[in-house]
Design an enzyme around this catalytic site. Structure first.
Site, PDB file in Angstrom:
ATOM      1  N   GLU A 140      20.620  -2.524   0.294  1.00 40.25           N
ATOM      2  CA  GLU A 140      20.066  -1.367   0.633  1.00 40.25           C
ATOM      3  C   GLU A 140      19.721  -1.193   2.164  1.00 40.25           C
ATOM      4  O   GLU A 140      18.712  -2.087   2.355  1.00 40.25           O
ATOM      5  CB  GLU A 140      18.677  -1.176  -0.558  1.00 40.25           C
ATOM      6  N   LEU A 141      20.403  -0.439   2.884  1.00 38.34           N
ATOM      7  CA  LEU A 141      20.364  -0.743   4.259  1.00 38.34           C
ATOM      8  C   LEU A 141      20.008   0.509   4.988  1.00 38.34           C
ATOM      9  O   LEU A 141      18.971   1.140   4.402  1.00 38.34           O
ATOM     10  CB  LEU A 141      21.853  -1.111   4.691  1.00 38.34           C
ATOM     11  N   GLY A 162      17.271  -4.301   3.812  1.00 39.79           N
ATOM     12  CA  GLY A 162      16.768  -4.574   5.120  1.00 39.79           C
ATOM     13  C   GLY A 162      17.991  -3.635   6.134  1.00 39.79           C
ATOM     14  O   GLY A 162      18.333  -2.682   5.720  1.00 39.79           O
ATOM     15  N   CYS A 213      12.581   3.585   4.765  1.00 38.17           N
ATOM     16  CA  CYS A 213      13.864   3.637   4.949  1.00 38.17           C
ATOM     17  C   CYS A 213      14.389   4.983   4.690  1.00 38.17           C
ATOM     18  O   CYS A 213      15.548   5.506   5.066  1.00 38.17           O
ATOM     19  CB  CYS A 213      14.831   2.424   4.297  1.00 38.17           C
ATOM     20  N   TRP A 240       9.913  -6.097   5.203  1.00 41.38           N
ATOM     21  CA  TRP A 240       8.495  -6.140   5.581  1.00 41.38           C
ATOM     22  C   TRP A 240       7.813  -4.735   5.213  1.00 41.38           C
ATOM     23  O   TRP A 240       6.529  -4.723   5.174  1.00 41.38           O
ATOM     24  CB  TRP A 240       8.083  -6.519   6.918  1.00 41.38           C
ATOM     25  N   ASN A 241       8.597  -3.722   5.043  1.00 41.68           N
ATOM     26  CA  ASN A 241       7.639  -2.312   5.070  1.00 41.68           C
ATOM     27  C   ASN A 241       7.238  -2.412   3.631  1.00 41.68           C
ATOM     28  O   ASN A 241       6.259  -1.318   3.548  1.00 41.68           O
ATOM     29  CB  ASN A 241       8.603  -1.351   5.475  1.00 41.68           C
ATOM     30  N   PRO A 275      11.216 -13.544   1.324  1.00 45.02           N
ATOM     31  CA  PRO A 275      10.523 -12.428   1.819  1.00 45.02           C
ATOM     32  C   PRO A 275      10.639 -12.437   3.336  1.00 45.02           C
ATOM     33  O   PRO A 275      11.051 -13.422   3.932  1.00 45.02           O
ATOM     34  CB  PRO A 275       8.992 -12.588   1.513  1.00 45.02           C
ATOM     35  N   ALA A 276      10.225 -11.164   3.787  1.00 46.98           N
ATOM     36  CA  ALA A 276      10.360 -11.209   5.508  1.00 46.98           C
ATOM     37  C   ALA A 276       9.232 -11.934   6.096  1.00 46.98           C
ATOM     38  O   ALA A 276       8.292 -12.265   5.655  1.00 46.98           O
ATOM     39  CB  ALA A 276      10.404  -9.800   5.544  1.00 46.98           C
TER      40      ALA A 276
HETATM   41  P1  ADP Z   1      14.321  -5.235  10.077  1.00 51.17           P
HETATM   42  O1  ADP Z   1      15.120  -4.932  11.079  1.00 51.17           O
HETATM   43  O2  ADP Z   1      13.608  -4.263   8.952  1.00 51.17           O
HETATM   44  O3  ADP Z   1      13.225  -6.302  10.158  1.00 51.17           O
HETATM   45  P2  ADP Z   1      16.054  -7.287   8.756  1.00 51.17           P
HETATM   46  O4  ADP Z   1      17.299  -6.833   8.275  1.00 51.17           O
HETATM   47  O5  ADP Z   1      16.221  -8.001  10.217  1.00 51.17           O
HETATM   48  O6  ADP Z   1      15.405  -5.767   8.830  1.00 51.17           O
HETATM   49  O7  ADP Z   1      15.271  -8.085   7.907  1.00 51.17           O
HETATM   50  C1  ADP Z   1      15.366  -7.903   6.393  1.00 51.17           C
HETATM   51  C2  ADP Z   1      15.440  -9.149   5.824  1.00 51.17           C
HETATM   52  O8  ADP Z   1      16.410  -9.757   6.184  1.00 51.17           O
HETATM   53  C3  ADP Z   1      14.028 -10.136   6.148  1.00 51.17           C
HETATM   54  O9  ADP Z   1      13.695 -10.755   5.014  1.00 51.17           O
HETATM   55  C4  ADP Z   1      14.722 -10.966   7.106  1.00 51.17           C
HETATM   56  O10 ADP Z   1      13.856 -12.046   7.379  1.00 51.17           O
HETATM   57  C5  ADP Z   1      16.201 -11.140   6.610  1.00 51.17           C
HETATM   58  N1  ADP Z   1      16.910 -11.585   7.612  1.00 51.17           N
HETATM   59  C6  ADP Z   1      17.039 -11.146   8.874  1.00 51.17           C
HETATM   60  N2  ADP Z   1      18.152 -12.002   9.537  1.00 51.17           N
HETATM   61  C7  ADP Z   1      18.731 -12.606   8.623  1.00 51.17           C
HETATM   62  C8  ADP Z   1      19.823 -13.504   8.638  1.00 51.17           C
HETATM   63  N3  ADP Z   1      20.792 -13.597   9.606  1.00 51.17           N
HETATM   64  N4  ADP Z   1      20.139 -13.965   7.279  1.00 51.17           N
HETATM   65  C9  ADP Z   1      19.594 -13.742   6.305  1.00 51.17           C
HETATM   66  N5  ADP Z   1      18.493 -12.961   6.356  1.00 51.17           N
HETATM   67  C10 ADP Z   1      18.008 -12.369   7.280  1.00 51.17           C
END
Ligand code: ADP
Length: 488
Positions: free
Chosen positions: A253-254, A231, A287, A150-151, A175-176
């Site tokens: 990219e974590l 994410g 990040c 989302w950022n 997308p988020a």
């Molecule tokens: P943040 O904590 O910054 O929101 P996330 O890693 O939770 O980071 O989210 C990044 C992306 O990963 C978003 O598009 C979110 O919807 C997706 N996401 C979160 N959980 C899962 C999952 N279990 N499987 C697939 N995608 C996911």
């Protein structure tokens, strides 16, 4: 806002989702911006199938046509810049000035990828046998999937999709859930540009839905060849495990935990300037934002005093992110601001000194997600603000006495995304840049992200590079043809 696209974009057309709705809320004032009918696993599988067909069509598309489409997208984004920036600000709370910057940043990835594709060449290595030639061909890897955060709702799609398309691949983006509207707005730009250029309109899809459901369907499709994810480290590990049985290529990219090193021989004003850029962009929610400020003992007080002046001025620019003068909007959600609060409370409880900020900011008529820009000094490596990524507007400062101590402290985290070094000594600049175990180094530079550089982390911050010519390589497979030549 009028003209918001709320349908899924699948297989070259907009379709209404068939699963539970996703409600998009403005973090600045809690207003509902849109409700999107989510995609079920079946619809996600349909998107993966269309992606598979589109990969074949893209492979057949001549390079010049691909490049024309990619360049046309850069133009399409710029022509729609005002609308895209407004959407980014509405759904993410990003100050409008920064949203405009993100739109331009997104366009630059398309320009960069087109140029990289046009310059890409195969190889003809010198042969060790007189009757053999080896031709090395570049081929697109095929159907790909991107999961974005989302950022940077638009720029992260651009960083993944631009090189994918330029290399001749197709891509489905999930997308988020907080910020799907910029992705769907971009889909309408893509649809328009693809038709104009005569390229496959199914080469890009956007599927909005329950993250695990959609991700599993996309990853499981037999034609999917790659997942690019940006994410958290936690979700990155889950996705990497899902990709492993299928031996999918992955780019991850974590999370990060960026150190910002200020040496006594730095230009302090310049260091303060870069610290403001690095720390407070999008209220500290990128990040690569500096997370730990490591200051050489002899200049720590001077640096903090000058930074404090800037931070107090910044606190006067908290407000409605749609307004021109605003430099700080709300954090993305309640969990984000609660994490910031808990980090500050933990640091103070363990002996950190709160120099400025440290509480929510009241903004009349708006939500409770605004947080004052904050400086904590006397921090130490055991505090939560040092061990974890705060992802908020908090400077956590601690001191060091020597270059080697600074490097040891900087590297003593499991993450390896970005690190910063401030010094006017050229020898030290290079020495420290080489010693920092991070994929991106800002050397007297608080904002090192740029489309032509190979962005990516090490250790728990992930793997793979995006951007520059390496971004194109990540969507390219090499094939060689061994050719026997009959000698007369
Ligand atoms: P943040 O904590 O910054 O929101 P996330 O890693 O939770 O980071 O989210 C990044 C992306 O990963 C978003 O598009 C979110 O919807 C997706 N996401 C979160 N959980 C899962 C999952 N279990 N499987 C697939 N995608 C996911």
């Amino acid at each position: 806002m009028r003209d918001l696209e709320t349908r899924q974009y699948i297989g070259g057309e907009f379709v209404v989702g068939d699963a539970e709705s996703i409600v998009v809320v403005n973090p600045a004032n809690d207003a509902v911006i849109a409700s999107i009918s989510g995609a079920s696993a079946t619809l996600a599988m349909r998107a993966a199938e269309a992606n598979s067909q589109a990969a074949r069509d893209m492979k057949a598309l001549p390079l010049l046509k691909r490049a024309e489409l990619v360049r046309r997208l850069a133009l399409g984004i710029r022509m729609d810049a005002a609308r895209l920036a407004s959407i980014l600000t509405l759904e993410s709370g990003k100050p409008i000035l920064e949203s405009r910057g993100e739109v331009e940043y997104a366009a630059s990835f398309f320009e960069n990828a087109a140029a990289a594709a046009e310059m890409a060449t195969g190889e003809l290595p010198a042969s060790r046998m007189s009757d053999r030639r080896v031709l090395v061909l570049r081929e697109p890897i095929g159907a790909t999937v991107a999961i974005t955060p989302w950022n940077f709702p638009l720029a992260m799609i651009a960083r993944k999709f631009a090189p994918a398309l330029a290399a001749g691949c197709s891509q489905v983006v999930k997308p988020a859930e907080e910020t799907p509207l910029a992705a769907l707005a971009f889909a309408s730009i893509f649809e328009h540009c693809a038709h104009e250029v005569g390229a496959p309109a199914a080469a890009f899809s956007v599927v909005v839905g329950d993250p695990p459901t959609v991700a599993q369907a996309l990853i499981a499709h037999p034609s999917t060849r790659k997942l690019s994810f940006t994410g958290s480290t936690e979700v990155g590990r889950i996705l990497a495990a899902q990709c492993a049985p299928r031996l999918l290529k992955t780019a991850l990219e974590l999370g990060g935990n960026a150190p910002f090193l200020v040496f006594a021989d730095s230009d302090i004003d310049r260091a303060v300037e870069q610290a403001m850029l690095s720390k407070f962009r999008f209220m500290g929610q990128t990040c690569i934002c500096a997370n730990r400020f490591l200051l050489e003992q002899s200049v720590a007080e001077e640096f903090l005093a000058r930074l404090e002046v800037r931070v107090r001025a910044l606190a006067n620019m908290i407000g409605d992110p749609t307004l021109e003068f605003t430099r700080m909007g709300p954090l993305i959600n309640d969990a984000a601001i609660e994490k910031v609060e808990s980090h500050v409370a933990d640091a103070v409880a363990h002996g950190a000194q709160l120099r400025v900020g440290g509480r929510r900011a009241e903004v009349a008529g708006l939500s409770r997600r605004f947080y004052e820009p904050t400086i904590l000094s006397n921090c130490d490596p055991t505090m939560r603000c040092s061990r974890e990524e705060t992802f908020g507007p908090v400077v956590a400062a601690m001191t060091f006495h020597s270059e080697s101590e600074a490097i040891t402290m900087a590297n003593a985290v499991p993450y390896g995304l970005a690190g910063y070094v401030m010094t006017q000594d050229a020898d030290r600049l290079l020495r420290v840049a080489e010693a920092l175990d991070f994929g991106v180094i800002g050397a007297n530079d608080g904002a090192p992200s740029t489309a032509e550089a190979p962005f990516g982390g090490r250790k728990d911050s992930g793997l793979g590079k995006e951007g520059g010519t390496h971004g194109l390589d990540a969507y390219t497979d090499l094939k060689y043809v061994s050719l026997r030549v009959r000698n007369c």
